[in-house]
Scaffold this motif. Structure first.
Motif, mmCIF file in Angstrom:
data_model
loop_
_atom_site.group_PDB
_atom_site.id
_atom_site.type_symbol
_atom_site.label_atom_id
_atom_site.label_comp_id
_atom_site.label_asym_id
_atom_site.label_seq_id
_atom_site.Cartn_x
_atom_site.Cartn_y
_atom_site.Cartn_z
ATOM 1 N N PRO A 80 61.688 -22.515 96.007
ATOM 2 C CA PRO A 80 63.079 -22.335 95.542
ATOM 3 C C PRO A 80 63.436 -21.498 94.409
ATOM 4 O O PRO A 80 62.295 -21.441 93.641
ATOM 5 C CB PRO A 80 63.308 -24.005 95.271
ATOM 6 N N VAL A 132 62.286 -22.828 90.672
ATOM 7 C CA VAL A 132 60.778 -22.902 90.386
ATOM 8 C C VAL A 132 60.513 -21.935 89.270
ATOM 9 O O VAL A 132 61.000 -20.469 89.456
ATOM 10 C CB VAL A 132 59.899 -22.695 91.568
ATOM 11 N N ASP A 165 58.456 -28.386 95.810
ATOM 12 C CA ASP A 165 59.783 -28.705 96.185
ATOM 13 C C ASP A 165 59.470 -29.998 97.273
ATOM 14 O O ASP A 165 59.761 -29.978 98.445
ATOM 15 C CB ASP A 165 60.353 -27.475 97.252
#
Length: 418
Positions: A129, A132, A168
């Motif tokens: 993602p 991050v 995630d």
């Protein structure tokens, strides 16, 4: 091993004298050399992606690489994807944009990991993602690269799942808002281009895909002169082919209720020189080169303007390429005449070998059928076209074939669907 060290493969008779251990060691060295060679290819591809491909007349670096490699399909797209992921690029202003996977690129250049390792690592990195942190992303990449130096691609996939599960754990957020039954949003930009997004209910989607899918299938016979297209590009081209078919229908209306024709305004001198600008539909600026592409197969409406650009007299519309001429072209070319292309005649445009703006006649001997992708390529690149014994013959640029050997479409001698 040095990145520029040459391959030292013994001759076949010398290999027979070596034991299996020595041959296996030589094979390992050859793999390292091969991986390093691909890294050098990556650098060249990334460099051409920074405007070089467009300078040579190609809409994407993938199409250019496919031409040079005389290849097509997933292999070329994977090669380009590796190149762009492991090498820096440039912004419009010339500033360097760091590579998405710089540590992977370093390992490839060292000959430590294979192209398959690169594919596996990049797939994992793409799923991380955007929220991050850069530190966590770098840690993930470093962990995958270090494992790849000693492990196979299957282990990369396993570690990738563990890393994604840690970074995630919740996965993508579920969609809890209802979609409209059918909607299409068109965002017109200042330069005249448009962005589409929308939603179709299952029935509408099925009807639409029934039209798009056959036109968007990859071209299996593009071994020569291919233009490799991504899935999005294929469906975009398919959509425009449907638009072109609808626009050519006698009852297709425009805003004034007549035929759906484009109005291009440009001085004749600019059209001949392919310099300056033209005006599309009285609103949008396009290049003279784009206007010349449109002028290949269109209806011409002569209009006399005064010094202030106001119309004084408008003549009657006259179509350059008549239906009778198109029928004869379809019989001769059987579709796009570009080497390796198999587009059917109904999806092609008529191209003047000697430009209409330069006095080229609108007759079968000076016309050839080309799909829209190859039509633009011929106008924008160093490919050349001439008629030999009444048939089209194409010559590639020297960076594709140093000997510039002429090519023809072998399919023109075989029947194709109209």
């Amino acid at each position: 091993m040095s990145e520029t060290s040459p391959s030292l493969v013994p001759q076949q008779d010398e290999l027979w004298r070596l034991d299996a251990r020595k041959v296996a060691a030589l094979l390992r060295e050859e793999f390292v050399t091969c991986w390093q060679q691909e890294a050098r290819i990556h650098r060249m591809i990334a460099h051409l992606d920074n405007g070089g491909a467009r300078e040579l007349g190609y809409t994407s670096v993938t199409g250019l690489v496919a031409e040079i490699a005389r290849s097509s399909g997933p292999g070329v797209k994977k090669l380009v994807k590796r190149a762009l992921a492991t090498n820096p690029s440039q912004s419009v202003g010339g500033a360097e944009i760091p590579a998405a996977a710089p540590l992977v690129g370093d390992a490839v250049r060292e000959g430590e990991i294979s192209p398959e390792h690169v594919d596996g690592i990049v797939r994992v990195l793409e799923k991380i993602p955007a929220t991050v942190s850069a530190e966590d992303r770098e840690f993930a990449e470093r962990s995958l690269v270090e494992l790849a130096r000693t492990a196979g691609t299957r282990e990369i996939g396993k570690l990738g799942k563990e890393i994604l599960g840690h970074l995630d754990p919740d996965g993508p957020e579920p969609r809890d808002t209802p979609d409209p039954t059918r909607a299409l949003h068109v965002h017109q930009r200042k330069d005249g281009s448009a962005k589409f997004d929308g939603y179709l209910d299952p029935v509408s989607a099925a009807k639409t895909l029934a039209l798009l899918d056959p036109l968007a299938t990859p071209r299996a016979d593009e071994s020569d002169g291919t233009v490799v297209r991504s899935r999005g590009e294929r469906y975009g081209d398919a959509f425009m082919e449907i638009v072109a078919l609808a626009a050519s229908h006698p009852e297709s209306p425009n805003r004034s209720g007549g035929r759906a024709d484009l109005i291009v305004t440009i001085p004749l001198a600019d059209l001949k020189a392919e310099l300056g600008k033209a005006c599309l539909d009285m609103v949008t600026d396009i290049t003279a080169s784009e206007a010349r592409i449109l002028a290949c197969d269109c209806r011409i409406i002569p209009m006399m303007l005064d010094g202030k650009g106001q119309p004084l007299e408008v003549g009657r519309a006259k179509r350059l390429v008549t239906e009778a001429i198109r029928y004869m072209l379809a019989m001769r070319d059987k579709g796009c005449a570009f080497p390796g292309c198999s587009r059917a005649p109904r999806h092609c445009e008529a191209h003047h070998v000697v430009a209409w703006a330069h006095g080229g006649l609108t007759e079968v001997g000076n016309l050839v059928l080309l799909c829209s992708a190859h039509h633009r390529l011929l106008h924008r690149s160093d490919w050349t076209l001439r008629m030999v014994n009444g048939l089209p013959e194409f010559t590639p640029p020297d960076f594709i074939d140093p000997w510039r050997r002429s090519r023809t479409n072998r399919h023109t001698t075989q029947p194709r669907a109209a």
